[in-house]
Motif scaffolding. Structure first.
Motif, PDB file in Angstrom:
ATOM      1  N   GLY A   1      -7.183  -0.456   3.645  1.00  0.00           N
ATOM      2  CA  GLY A   1      -7.867   0.836   3.549  1.00  0.00           C
ATOM      3  C   GLY A   1      -7.316   1.847   4.535  1.00  0.00           C
ATOM      4  N   HIS A   2      -7.024   1.401   5.745  1.00  0.00           N
ATOM      5  CA  HIS A   2      -6.468   2.301   6.749  1.00  0.00           C
ATOM      6  C   HIS A   2      -5.133   2.875   6.296  1.00  0.00           C
ATOM      7  CE1 HIS A   2      -4.034   3.042  10.446  1.00  0.00           C
ATOM      8  NE2 HIS A   2      -5.079   3.763  10.723  1.00  0.00           N
TER       9      HIS A   2
ATOM     10  N   THR B   1       0.836  -1.205   0.000  1.00  0.00           N
ATOM     11  CA  THR B   1       0.000   0.000   0.000  1.00  0.00           C
ATOM     12  C   THR B   1       0.869   1.252   0.000  1.00  0.00           C
ATOM     13  OG1 THR B   1      -1.778  -1.186   1.106  1.00  0.00           O
ATOM     14  CG2 THR B   1      -1.813   1.219   1.264  1.00  0.00           C
TER      15      THR B   1
ATOM     16  N   GLY C   1     -10.764  -0.674  -5.945  1.00  0.00           N
ATOM     17  CA  GLY C   1     -11.570  -0.323  -4.786  1.00  0.00           C
ATOM     18  C   GLY C   1     -12.375  -1.493  -4.242  1.00  0.00           C
ATOM     19  N   THR C   2     -12.081  -2.692  -4.705  1.00  0.00           N
ATOM     20  CA  THR C   2     -12.740  -3.897  -4.218  1.00  0.00           C
ATOM     21  C   THR C   2     -11.849  -5.090  -4.518  1.00  0.00           C
ATOM     22  OG1 THR C   2     -14.843  -5.123  -4.160  1.00  0.00           O
ATOM     23  CG2 THR C   2     -14.069  -4.388  -6.347  1.00  0.00           C
TER      24      THR C   2
ATOM     25  N   HIS D   1      -4.040   3.196   3.269  1.00  0.00           N
ATOM     26  CA  HIS D   1      -4.258   4.144   2.173  1.00  0.00           C
ATOM     27  C   HIS D   1      -4.571   5.512   2.777  1.00  0.00           C
ATOM     28  CE1 HIS D   1      -4.373   2.326  -1.901  1.00  0.00           C
ATOM     29  NE2 HIS D   1      -4.449   1.197  -1.220  1.00  0.00           N
ATOM     30  N   MET D   2      -5.481   5.534   3.756  1.00  0.00           N
ATOM     31  CA  MET D   2      -5.857   6.796   4.394  1.00  0.00           C
ATOM     32  C   MET D   2      -4.661   7.455   5.074  1.00  0.00           C
ATOM     33  SD  MET D   2      -8.390   7.483   7.609  1.00  0.00           S
ATOM     34  CE  MET D   2      -7.167   6.773   8.708  1.00  0.00           C
TER      35      MET D   2
ATOM     36  N   LEU E   1      -7.521  -3.820  -4.320  1.00  0.00           N
ATOM     37  CA  LEU E   1      -8.145  -2.709  -3.603  1.00  0.00           C
ATOM     38  C   LEU E   1      -7.614  -1.373  -4.094  1.00  0.00           C
ATOM     39  CD1 LEU E   1      -8.365  -4.224  -0.036  1.00  0.00           C
ATOM     40  CD2 LEU E   1     -10.297  -3.444  -1.434  1.00  0.00           C
ATOM     41  N   HIS E   2      -6.333  -1.304  -4.389  1.00  0.00           N
ATOM     42  CA  HIS E   2      -5.748  -0.075  -4.919  1.00  0.00           C
ATOM     43  C   HIS E   2      -6.319   0.250  -6.301  1.00  0.00           C
ATOM     44  CE1 HIS E   2      -2.895   2.953  -6.172  1.00  0.00           C
ATOM     45  NE2 HIS E   2      -2.579   2.204  -7.200  1.00  0.00           N
TER      46      HIS E   2
ATOM     47  N   VAL F   1      -8.971  -6.205   4.690  1.00  0.00           N
ATOM     48  CA  VAL F   1      -9.546  -5.110   3.906  1.00  0.00           C
ATOM     49  C   VAL F   1      -9.445  -3.789   4.669  1.00  0.00           C
ATOM     50  CG1 VAL F   1     -11.680  -4.218   2.866  1.00  0.00           C
ATOM     51  CG2 VAL F   1     -11.060  -6.640   2.592  1.00  0.00           C
ATOM     52  N   MET F   2      -9.753  -3.811   5.962  1.00  0.00           N
ATOM     53  CA  MET F   2      -9.676  -2.594   6.780  1.00  0.00           C
ATOM     54  C   MET F   2      -8.234  -2.113   6.923  1.00  0.00           C
ATOM     55  SD  MET F   2     -12.778  -1.709   7.573  1.00  0.00           S
ATOM     56  CE  MET F   2     -12.626  -0.638   8.995  1.00  0.00           C
TER      57      MET F   2
END
Length: 190
Positions: free
Chosen positions: A160-161, A76, A133-134, A163-164, A129-130, A156-157
């Protein structure tokens, strides 16, 4: 990793000075050190308190193994061109058993390295996911042969975390501590 010019690397906010730390920031820095990610995000105390609990759970108390977690985080960081995240988690990944060669290969096409099937699953999840988005049904089915419900949700979390976090680190131009010391003329050990 980034095509920033030197002026683009000037932090948008200085880290919160130690004399302004509250008990939560002090407890976190006592545990992991006065990292710039911590002392910068601490400028928003309410948000920081919520974020640090979630991030700490994923990093220190999650259900995923350390190797899987660090593969996902570093992939990520690569996708988000986040040097801060990459540098910090490179060290954590080494402690989790990844080799320098494996870490370097995370910046390349996964087919260019002899990843195990288990590693490939995690990298595929981070890549999908990058990119989309799924996670595709095929990748999900493969992941489900290895991970249970809790680990799948957490993977998944986690991705996503990070990425944020990469968005925040890049947008706020949070400096690596070594860069911060060099900018002040203290040297890497100062």
């Amino acid at each position: 990793m980034c095509a920033d010019t030197p002026g683009d690397r000037v932090p948008r906010f200085d880290p919160l000075p130690e004399e302004e730390w509250d008990d939560v920031v002090r407890a976190v820095t006592d545990t992991i050190g006065p990292l710039n990610v911590i002392t910068t995000l601490a400028r928003h105390p309410e948000l920081f308190r919520s974020w640090i609990g979630f991030g700490s759970m994923l990093l220190m108390n999650g259900t995923l193994g350390a190797r899987d977690r660090e593969l996902a985080i570093l992939r990520t960081a690569h996708h988000r061109s986040c040097a801060y995240e990459w540098d910090h988690h490179r060290r954590v990944a080494l402690d989790a058993g990844l080799t320098e060669e494996e870490i370097a290969a995370l910046r390349e096409d996964p087919d260019g390295h002899g990843w195990s099937d288990d590693d490939r699953m995690v990298l595929a999840a981070a890549d999908e996911l990058h990119e989309r988005g799924t996670i595709s049904d095929a990748a999900w089915t493969e992941l489900a042969t290895r991970f249970g419900e809790r680990e799948l949700i957490e993977l998944v979390m986690l991705i996503g975390h990070y990425h944020m976090v990469a968005f925040a680190l890049n947008a706020l131009r949070v400096q690596n501590e070594d860069e911060d010391h060099r900018a002040r003329g203290e040297g890497a050990g100062g």
